[in-house]
Every structure is written in C-alpha cells, then in structure tokens.
Design an enzyme around this catalytic site. Sequence first.
Site, PDB file in Angstrom:
ATOM      1  N   VAL A  86      27.595  24.743  -2.027  1.00  0.00           N
ATOM      2  CA  VAL A  86      26.470  25.347  -1.292  1.00  0.00           C
ATOM      3  C   VAL A  86      26.451  26.864  -1.536  1.00  0.00           C
ATOM      4  O   VAL A  86      27.504  27.497  -1.576  1.00  0.00           O
ATOM      5  CB  VAL A  86      26.652  25.067   0.228  1.00  0.00           C
ATOM      6  CG1 VAL A  86      25.528  25.702   1.034  1.00  0.00           C
ATOM      7  CG2 VAL A  86      26.706  23.563   0.469  1.00  0.00           C
ATOM      8  N   ALA A  87      25.247  27.419  -1.692  1.00  0.00           N
ATOM      9  CA  ALA A  87      25.077  28.876  -1.900  1.00  0.00           C
ATOM     10  C   ALA A  87      26.006  29.380  -2.998  1.00  0.00           C
ATOM     11  O   ALA A  87      26.624  30.433  -2.887  1.00  0.00           O
ATOM     12  CB  ALA A  87      25.305  29.652  -0.591  1.00  0.00           C
ATOM     13  N   GLY A  88      26.085  28.605  -4.078  1.00  0.00           N
ATOM     14  CA  GLY A  88      27.037  28.927  -5.135  1.00  0.00           C
ATOM     15  C   GLY A  88      26.401  29.466  -6.393  1.00  0.00           C
ATOM     16  O   GLY A  88      27.091  29.735  -7.380  1.00  0.00           O
ATOM     17  N   GLY A  89      25.067  29.581  -6.432  1.00  0.00           N
ATOM     18  CA  GLY A  89      24.399  29.992  -7.661  1.00  0.00           C
ATOM     19  C   GLY A  89      24.206  28.831  -8.614  1.00  0.00           C
ATOM     20  O   GLY A  89      23.940  29.001  -9.796  1.00  0.00           O
ATOM     21  N   ASP A  93      13.832  27.583  -8.187  1.00  0.00           N
ATOM     22  CA  ASP A  93      14.643  26.742  -9.086  1.00  0.00           C
ATOM     23  C   ASP A  93      14.295  25.258  -8.996  1.00  0.00           C
ATOM     24  O   ASP A  93      14.858  24.451  -9.738  1.00  0.00           O
ATOM     25  CB  ASP A  93      16.129  26.836  -8.696  1.00  0.00           C
ATOM     26  CG  ASP A  93      16.702  28.215  -8.896  1.00  0.00           C
ATOM     27  OD1 ASP A  93      16.163  28.961  -9.723  1.00  0.00           O
ATOM     28  OD2 ASP A  93      17.696  28.520  -8.219  1.00  0.00           O
ATOM     29  N   GLY A 151      22.158  23.938  -5.791  1.00  0.00           N
ATOM     30  CA  GLY A 151      22.431  22.655  -5.124  1.00  0.00           C
ATOM     31  C   GLY A 151      21.334  22.265  -4.146  1.00  0.00           C
ATOM     32  O   GLY A 151      20.910  21.107  -4.105  1.00  0.00           O
ATOM     33  N   SER A 199      18.265  23.203  -4.287  1.00  0.00           N
ATOM     34  CA  SER A 199      17.081  22.884  -5.096  1.00  0.00           C
ATOM     35  C   SER A 199      17.204  21.482  -5.679  1.00  0.00           C
ATOM     36  O   SER A 199      16.210  20.744  -5.769  1.00  0.00           O
ATOM     37  CB  SER A 199      16.935  23.888  -6.240  1.00  0.00           C
ATOM     38  OG  SER A 199      16.814  25.194  -5.724  1.00  0.00           O
ATOM     39  N   ALA A 200      18.408  21.103  -6.082  1.00  0.00           N
ATOM     40  CA  ALA A 200      18.626  19.754  -6.621  1.00  0.00           C
ATOM     41  C   ALA A 200      18.297  18.710  -5.554  1.00  0.00           C
ATOM     42  O   ALA A 200      17.623  17.700  -5.826  1.00  0.00           O
ATOM     43  CB  ALA A 200      20.078  19.603  -7.081  1.00  0.00           C
ATOM     44  N   LYS A 240      22.474  23.488 -11.846  1.00  0.00           N
ATOM     45  CA  LYS A 240      22.070  24.282 -13.014  1.00  0.00           C
ATOM     46  C   LYS A 240      22.973  25.490 -13.161  1.00  0.00           C
ATOM     47  O   LYS A 240      23.546  25.989 -12.182  1.00  0.00           O
ATOM     48  CB  LYS A 240      20.612  24.740 -12.910  1.00  0.00           C
ATOM     49  CG  LYS A 240      20.278  25.715 -11.762  1.00  0.00           C
ATOM     50  CD  LYS A 240      20.526  27.176 -12.066  1.00  0.00           C
ATOM     51  CE  LYS A 240      20.279  28.070 -10.865  1.00  0.00           C
ATOM     52  NZ  LYS A 240      20.995  29.334 -10.880  1.00  0.00           N
TER      53      LYS A 240
END
Length: 306
Positions: A103-106, A144, A109, A111-112, A14
């Site tokens: 990963v940890a990118g905002g 999220d 991921g 959450s997906a 997202k």
Amino acid sequence: MTTPTTVTVRAAAKINLHLGVGAAREDGFHPLTTVYQAIGLCDDLTAHAADELSLELSVADWVDAATVPVDGDNLAHRAAVLLGRHHGRELTGRLVVEKSIPVAGGLAGGSADAAAALVALDRLHGLGTTDADLLRIAAELGSDVPFALLGGTALGTGRGEVVEAVTDVGTWWWVLVPSRNGLSTPAVYRHFDKLHPDADPTPPDAEAVLDALRTGQPLSLARALRNDLQDPAIDLRPELGTLITRGESEGALRGLVSGSGPSVVFLCESADHARDLAGALLRTGHPEVLVANGAVAGSHVVPSYV
Ligand code: C5P
C-alpha cells in the site's frame, strides 16, 4: 445470456521505467511522460453476487492490512460507484481483495484494485461496458488506473492517464524491496515542486527507455532508467538512497525508486541473478524482498475450472 455468480480478476503492480515530470498544471497535476511496466506482483479481486456493495480484504505477509481503506475511500469501492453511475444504476457485489501489492508503495496497488473492480463488476452484471468507456472511467478514478487495465508496457502521457502500448521485446527481471511505511504521492510531488521551482512545463521525453525496450538488453535498459520523483523521494526518506547504493554494490544493474516510492526496484540480468540479489539483500537485513518479472498482462478474468 446468464451472468456468473462469481468473477475473479487479477491486476498487476506497475513500475515506471521512465517518469519524466513537468511543471505543475493549473489543475495541480503534473504533466508526465512515463513508461509503465506491469510486473508479476498481483492483487486478485473476486466479486460475488450480493444484494449490497461490500468490501473485504486479505493480505500477504508484507502488506499491512491496517493501512488499506475498506470504506468509501477505497478505490475499488469508488470504481463500483462510478461504473454504476455510468450505467444509471447502483451496482452491488461482495468484493474480496487478496492483496499482495504493498500500500502507498509507488506500485499502484490501489489503482490495480480499482481496475480489477471495474472489470469484475462489468462481468458480474453482464454490463458489456466498452473498452473506451472503461478507460474513461478509470481515468476519473486516478492517473494510473487506465494503465492498470491495459498492462504490458505502455507510454503514459497527460497526467499519466493517456496510455498507449509500446514495443517491448525483453523479459525483465526485477527485485523489489517494499517499505512498511508508505509515502504520500501528493507530498512527493510537492517536494518535486520545491526542488524544481523552474521546471519545464514539457516533461523530459522517454526515447532512451523506448529504444532500450526495443533491444531487449538489460544493460541498455539499466542505463536508460529515469525517475524524476526519485530525488524528492530520497530527500524525504534518505534510507532509500542507502538501499539503492547497497543493491547496486550487491550486483544490481541499476536501482530505482518506483513511482513516488518508497518501494525500490532493482533491474537484474536474469531470473537467477534476481534470486541471488534477493538473497543478498535479505542477508543484509531487509525483511521483505520480492522477485517479479515483466511485462505481464493487464486486468483479466482468472478462469474458474470448478
Ligand atoms: O491521479 P491520482 O489520484 O493518483 O493522483 C494522486 C495525487 O498525486 C494528485 O492529487 C496529485 O497531488 C499528484 N499527482 C500529480 N501529477 C500527476 C499525478 C498525480 O501531481 N500526474
């Protein structure tokens, strides 16, 4: 009814087209008014029938496998535990995640993967969990995760977990620049608190973005994009500000930090424009630049024809 022995579920990354943040609540979470969009950068999670619960990982070139937790801290693993608890049993399955979302990118991921695990295990075990229950369990897993189930373009309220589809008539083209080093979401929110000690408890509304989505016009959306976590993220990582300026000078309609960062997204006019911008950013030395469009579907079973 027989249950399948293997189920593959695809879940999208997202971005937040609007991320309005209010002053922290008593529980520490921040009230949000956000507009999520699911984009065509996806993780696939396959659940195989097995006697135990286990998790395996394969990653795309731009994802650092070492940063993905594969034990009980993994959100997909926690999703299996919570879904099992809801049904009063322990769920088993060999979960194999093919990870393309940084990963940890905002980009949500983790959450997906959690949303994909809920859907895959529900189907693998023929549980027939209602959508309302899946959304409730998703909200327990993270703010999220309900949106990762829903997909498309949606308004998020509460701490982001209350989601509602909104009208979106456009096809939006994005260039994504992930970063090798993730940013901690709590750290970015803490920095927001520091920069805005007098923040209003009511988050800024999303009307400008919702109006732009109804026009389908990239320029209108470009003008309306807003992320209240962008300044804190740039304060913690000044190079994100430099990247946004570079992308906009290379022709992006607008650059924006995605969620709590550090991924940066650039809105483009068309697929061709996005490919041109991606080429230009690659030539300026960014090793990883991706093109994706939105909105795409939420977590769904990928049909198997074999
Ligand atoms: O809900 P989730 O587990 O993804 O949130 C991770 C962290 O991000 C929270 O522990 C909190 O520090 C921060 N957060 C917040 N307000 C939100 C969502 C997340 O402060 N609305």
